[in-house]
Design a protein around this motif. Structure first.
Motif, PDB file in Angstrom:
ATOM      1  N   GLU A  24       0.854  -1.169   0.000  1.00  0.00           N
ATOM      2  CA  GLU A  24       0.000   0.000   0.000  1.00  0.00           C
ATOM      3  C   GLU A  24       0.894   1.224   0.000  1.00  0.00           C
ATOM      4  OE1 GLU A  24      -2.835  -0.434   3.109  1.00  0.00           O
ATOM      5  OE2 GLU A  24      -3.687  -2.198   2.150  1.00  0.00           O
ATOM      6  N   HIS A 180       9.979  -1.547  -0.425  1.00  0.00           N
ATOM      7  CA  HIS A 180       8.839  -0.628  -0.452  1.00  0.00           C
ATOM      8  C   HIS A 180       8.131  -0.599   0.911  1.00  0.00           C
ATOM      9  CE1 HIS A 180       5.798   1.759  -2.633  1.00  0.00           C
ATOM     10  NE2 HIS A 180       5.030   1.316  -1.662  1.00  0.00           N
ATOM     11  N   ASP A 184       7.085   2.370   3.446  1.00  0.00           N
ATOM     12  CA  ASP A 184       5.674   2.661   3.753  1.00  0.00           C
ATOM     13  C   ASP A 184       5.431   2.595   5.251  1.00  0.00           C
ATOM     14  OD1 ASP A 184       4.535   3.112   1.308  1.00  0.00           O
ATOM     15  OD2 ASP A 184       3.677   1.111   1.079  1.00  0.00           O
TER      16      ASP A 184
HETATM   17 ZN    ZN Z   1       3.356   2.227  -0.739  1.00  0.00          ZN
END
Ligand code: ZN
Ligand code: ZN
Length: 289
Positions: A24, A180, A184
């Motif tokens: 996300e 990633h 995040d």
């Molecule tokens: Zn992300």
């Protein structure tokens, strides 16, 4: 394939989806911090408009709905919005150009994070004008507030070849993850645990203190729209991909183990990005309303 093995296959698919949720944007914590900061900096007109547009269940708190765009993007009704959460930039180039990079995989122009920020800004600018029935301005507010956060996550403007670090599998301390997800969520979660007693309000308060304190000289530069438009996502994207190259990808190849060195040197970058996101979201909403 027989019914039984089909059911078994679904169990496998569903369990995999559970253990490896799709990446996300900033986790809930990051988005919440951005929106908390932003809402505290709104002028009267913008604060009133935000109150009018927020859904009732938000109870006046923008931060509580700042991850709405992530929650709906897996629903059939909103699947079209999933390319709007990022910008894919060419591998190793460390730069971003709207005309080259802002499109979805079908090549539709504007279907990227920067295009979405421009689009929802333009929609919100119709607030209070007779044309405002054309758009769902509540959704426009929730999308814009989320996307201004996303564009400040450096790996949301990362390389297309590794899907913004999603395919770089590595370890965050003892935990298997991907680069990633580190940006995040894990960097922020670790900071919360190590330094803020797992208290997000305390963490956000710390950012706000720095905004009025150590970053106070930079804030007016952050707020300015260099393009004279209501929104100016392109410079933010440029800045993010630069940070992706200089900080996120650097010293974080596949199979590496990221520990204190990486965490402590990157935390200030993330903190400044969250603060910038909040300041710029407020500045954008103040310009719009
Ligand atoms: Zn992300
Ligand atoms: Zn997102």
């Amino acid at each position: 394939m027989g019914r039984c093995s089909c059911a078994l296959l679904w169990i496998v698919v569903i369990s995999l989806a559970f253990f490896f949720p799709p990446a996300e944007s900033w986790g809930k914590e990051g988005h919440s911090a951005v929106c908390k900061i932003a809402q505290s900096r709104l002028n009267k007109a913008a604060a009133d408009a935000v109150q009018k547009l927020l859904p009732d269940y938000a109870e006046g708190d923008l931060a509580s709905v700042c991850s709405w765009a992530d929650e709906v993007k897996y629903l059939a009704k909103y699947r079209w919005s999933s390319p709007l959460h990022f910008i894919d930039t060419p591998d190793l180039k460390c730069n971003y150009e709207y005309s080259r990079d802002c499109h979805n995989t079908q090549g539709e122009e504007g279907m990227c994070l920067a295009g979405a920020i421009n689009n929802y800004t333009a929609q919100l600018a119709t607030y209070g004008k007779s044309s405002d029935a054309t758009y769902n301005l509540t959704e426009a507010l929730l999308f814009l507030s989320h996307f201004v956060g996303d564009i400040h996550q450096p790996l949301h403007c990362g390389f297309s070849g590794d899907l913004g670090g999603n395919t770089i599998i590595l370890h965050w301390y003892g935990q298997k993850s991907n680069l990633h997800h580190v940006w995040d969520t894990l960097l922020i979660e670790t900071a919360l645990k190590d330094f803020y007693d797992s208290d997000l309000a305390l963490f956000t308060q710390g950012l706000q203190t720095n905004i009025t304190d150590s970053w106070s000289n930079d804030v007016s530069t952050w707020e300015k729209s260099s393009t004279k438009g209501l929104a100016c996502p392109n410079p933010y994207g440029m800045e993010s991909v630069g940070l992706a190259c200089n900080w996120a990808y650097k010293d974080a190849p596949a199979d590496s183990v990221l520990k204190d060195d990486y965490f402590l040197s990157r935390l200030p970058v993330i903190e400044e990005q969250l603060a910038k996101g909040g300041v710029r979201l407020a500045a954008t909403l103040n310009r719009i309303f």
